[in-house]
Scaffold this active site. Structure first.
Site, PDB file in Angstrom:
ATOM      1  N   ASN A 149      -1.457   7.156  18.457  1.00  0.00           N
ATOM      2  CA  ASN A 149      -0.650   7.529  19.504  1.00  0.00           C
ATOM      3  C   ASN A 149       0.268   6.068  19.981  1.00  0.00           C
ATOM      4  O   ASN A 149       0.820   6.055  20.897  1.00  0.00           O
ATOM      5  CB  ASN A 149      -1.502   7.614  20.865  1.00  0.00           C
ATOM      6  CG  ASN A 149      -2.490   6.583  21.337  1.00  0.00           C
ATOM      7  OD1 ASN A 149      -2.611   5.710  20.421  1.00  0.00           O
ATOM      8  ND2 ASN A 149      -3.141   7.000  22.326  1.00  0.00           N
ATOM      9  N   HIS A 167       4.000   0.747  22.931  1.00  0.00           N
ATOM     10  CA  HIS A 167       2.420   0.726  22.779  1.00  0.00           C
ATOM     11  C   HIS A 167       2.008   0.363  21.644  1.00  0.00           C
ATOM     12  O   HIS A 167       2.074   0.979  20.529  1.00  0.00           O
ATOM     13  CB  HIS A 167       2.370   2.177  23.042  1.00  0.00           C
ATOM     14  CG  HIS A 167       0.559   2.456  23.206  1.00  0.00           C
ATOM     15  ND1 HIS A 167       0.178   3.766  22.921  1.00  0.00           N
ATOM     16  CD2 HIS A 167      -0.303   1.722  23.743  1.00  0.00           C
ATOM     17  CE1 HIS A 167      -1.222   3.795  23.012  1.00  0.00           C
ATOM     18  NE2 HIS A 167      -1.623   2.430  23.176  1.00  0.00           N
ATOM     19  N   ASN A 245      -7.416  -2.059  27.300  1.00  0.00           N
ATOM     20  CA  ASN A 245      -8.513  -1.879  26.709  1.00  0.00           C
ATOM     21  C   ASN A 245      -9.011  -3.493  26.897  1.00  0.00           C
ATOM     22  O   ASN A 245      -8.946  -4.137  25.825  1.00  0.00           O
ATOM     23  CB  ASN A 245      -8.535  -1.619  25.158  1.00  0.00           C
ATOM     24  CG  ASN A 245      -8.364  -0.098  25.064  1.00  0.00           C
ATOM     25  OD1 ASN A 245      -8.249   0.610  25.945  1.00  0.00           O
ATOM     26  ND2 ASN A 245      -8.305   0.311  23.949  1.00  0.00           N
ATOM     27  N   PRO A 276       2.795   5.684  30.892  1.00  0.00           N
ATOM     28  CA  PRO A 276       3.678   6.430  30.025  1.00  0.00           C
ATOM     29  C   PRO A 276       3.254   7.964  29.812  1.00  0.00           C
ATOM     30  O   PRO A 276       2.001   8.310  29.950  1.00  0.00           O
ATOM     31  CB  PRO A 276       3.425   5.679  28.668  1.00  0.00           C
ATOM     32  CG  PRO A 276       1.818   5.248  28.652  1.00  0.00           C
ATOM     33  CD  PRO A 276       1.825   4.788  30.151  1.00  0.00           C
ATOM     34  N   GLY A 277       4.274   8.881  29.611  1.00  0.00           N
ATOM     35  CA  GLY A 277       4.048  10.110  29.519  1.00  0.00           C
ATOM     36  C   GLY A 277       3.419  10.440  28.014  1.00  0.00           C
ATOM     37  O   GLY A 277       3.189   9.470  27.188  1.00  0.00           O
ATOM     38  N   HIS A 300      -4.034   4.775  32.054  1.00  0.00           N
ATOM     39  CA  HIS A 300      -2.895   4.168  31.083  1.00  0.00           C
ATOM     40  C   HIS A 300      -2.105   5.002  30.516  1.00  0.00           C
ATOM     41  O   HIS A 300      -1.070   4.606  29.641  1.00  0.00           O
ATOM     42  CB  HIS A 300      -3.868   3.437  30.069  1.00  0.00           C
ATOM     43  CG  HIS A 300      -4.182   4.421  29.059  1.00  0.00           C
ATOM     44  ND1 HIS A 300      -4.990   5.627  29.115  1.00  0.00           N
ATOM     45  CD2 HIS A 300      -4.180   4.233  27.605  1.00  0.00           C
ATOM     46  CE1 HIS A 300      -5.128   6.022  28.020  1.00  0.00           C
ATOM     47  NE2 HIS A 300      -4.841   5.373  27.077  1.00  0.00           N
ATOM     48  N   GLY A 301      -1.935   6.383  31.007  1.00  0.00           N
ATOM     49  CA  GLY A 301      -1.173   7.283  30.298  1.00  0.00           C
ATOM     50  C   GLY A 301      -1.452   8.790  30.895  1.00  0.00           C
ATOM     51  O   GLY A 301      -2.040   8.872  31.970  1.00  0.00           O
ATOM     52  N   ALA A 302      -0.840   9.747  30.116  1.00  0.00           N
ATOM     53  CA  ALA A 302      -1.009  11.160  30.430  1.00  0.00           C
ATOM     54  C   ALA A 302      -2.557  11.670  30.096  1.00  0.00           C
ATOM     55  O   ALA A 302      -3.052  12.405  31.072  1.00  0.00           O
ATOM     56  CB  ALA A 302      -0.148  11.991  29.935  1.00  0.00           C
ATOM     57  N   LYS A 372       7.190   6.487  15.992  1.00  0.00           N
ATOM     58  CA  LYS A 372       6.051   6.614  15.987  1.00  0.00           C
ATOM     59  C   LYS A 372       5.403   5.888  14.794  1.00  0.00           C
ATOM     60  O   LYS A 372       5.753   5.805  13.676  1.00  0.00           O
ATOM     61  CB  LYS A 372       5.431   8.139  15.797  1.00  0.00           C
ATOM     62  CG  LYS A 372       5.572   9.021  16.953  1.00  0.00           C
ATOM     63  CD  LYS A 372       5.018   8.613  18.435  1.00  0.00           C
ATOM     64  CE  LYS A 372       3.638   8.837  18.205  1.00  0.00           C
ATOM     65  NZ  LYS A 372       2.656   8.468  19.381  1.00  0.00           N
TER      66      LYS A 372
END
Length: 374
Positions: A149, A167, A245, A276-277, A300-302, A372
């Site tokens: 991710n 990220h 983390n 973030p989404g 930390h995200g969605a 990505k």
């Protein structure tokens, strides 16, 4: 407000409206450990992971749990605004930028390292074996995104400015550090005042600095691409970096504690944050509210709703294409990227609503292009 679950030892506070049963069991197991104090907190993006659920926060007085931080020590988010009108980038421009990022972020990137990074790579770790692992990984991976991710993303804010989000974490060397100290914690934890505990804290500190240096180099590489191709210049005052983390020494409930966060960010009162989404959906710059019950933390995200295996089974390349129609990405990787499709993640609006007492949204960032990691 959280849902509170009482246990025989410490309570569990959960901000997720419909938490996965498996993740709740993981929170329960933590809450029953005798050295966990205060409470165990589950963030809105809570989901099952190896050992400890992603979206978990807990504290101890002296015990350190290396295995509770995940395999990517210091993983986190960076953000940078650019003095550049995002609307001026065409679809073709965005695709060209993704190609340029792919070249810049590769392990053969030749952007000279800053003095701080060079010094970091010379610092000794706690064992010669770990020094060897660092020699194998650290230099070649500094300035690489990584897989899963992890990502680099171009976004547009509400005023039309361009943003870069990154990220990433400590890559292979962080994984080696985490595995080494998890193995050293034969009983599951280390005493912070023991030699083994001090060695873990020293190596964790190094991993946090390396992960941040990795994100900073990614920002520098992307900035060079944007400057060369479009003359876009970064706004130094906008820079933001935060890990999700890690373990940190903090004061809560009037006493110093070791706060462990796995897939959770610190959200002190007035602090700047970023939630973030998913790939293809909005992210938010947020302001922390310093909620004591969460150990001043937030998501930390969605958060995933489908495992990677479930995503591969339920989401096809065409589904991904439809959900990403407004966002540029490498369509050649569509079959692999279904694991990261928006449908595999929770709705970011719901996640923010569930943590309204943890953070306040300040700015919405709409994705334009997503790179990505491989």
């Amino acid at each position: 407000m959280p849902r509170v679950i009482e246990t025989a030892h410490v309570p569990i506070a959960v901000w997720a409206a419909d938490p996965p049963p498996g993740a709740l069991r993981q929170l329960q197991a933590l809450a029953e450990l005798p050295f966990v104090v205060g409470r165990v907190a589950g963030m809105p993006d809570l989901h099952v992971a190896e050992g400890v659920a992603v979206g978990t926060v807990f504290a101890t007085e002296r015990a350190l749990m290396p295995a509770a931080l995940g395999s990517d020590l210091g993983c986190g988010m960076s953000a940078q605004r650019f003095e550049f009108p995002a609307a001026s980038l065409s679809r073709e421009d965005l695709r060209a930028l993704l190609d340029a990022f792919a070249k810049a972020f590769g392990p053969k990137s030749r952007l000279p390292l800053c003095e701080e990074s060079e010094a970091l790579l010379r610092e000794p770790l706690s064992t010669r074996s770990l020094d060897h692992d660092r020699e194998r990984f650290a230099r070649s991976q500094l300035g690489t995104v990584g897989g899963g991710n992890h990502f680099a993303e171009l976004d547009r804010d509400m005023e039309g400015s361009l943003w870069l989000l990154v990220h990433s974490g400590s890559r292979g060397v962080g994984g080696a550090l985490g595995a080494h100290h998890a193995k050293a914690a034969r009983t599951g934890f280390l005493d912070a005042e023991s030699d083994a505990g001090r060695a873990f804290l020293a190596d964790l500190g190094w991993a946090l600095r390396y992960a941040r240096a990795n994100r900073q180099r990614l920002i520098a590489l992307a900035s060079e691409v944007l400057s060369t191709s479009h003359g876009a210049q970064p706004d130094p005052g906008s820079a933001l970096d935060l890990p999700h983390n890690f373990v940190a020494r903090e004061t809560h409930d009037g006493r110093p504690l070791w706060v462990h966060r796995k897939g959770a960010s610190a959200a002190p009162a007035g602090g700047r944050g970023l939630v973030p989404g998913s790939m293809g959906t909005a992210s938010y710059l947020v302001e922390g509210l310093g909620e004591p019950a969460s150990f001043r933390s937030c998501s930390h995200g969605a958060g995933r709703v489908l495992s990677r295996r479930e995503a591969r089974e339920q989401i096809g390349a065409k589904d991904l294409e439809r959900s990403m129609r407004k966002v540029a990405y490498d369509e050649r990787l569509a079959r692999a990227l279904v694991e990261e499709a928006p449908a595999a993640y929770r709705d970011i609006g719901e996640v923010l609503a569930e943590q309204a007492d943890l953070v306040r949204p300040r700015m919405r960032l709409e994705p334009l292009a997503v790179f990505k990691g491989r």
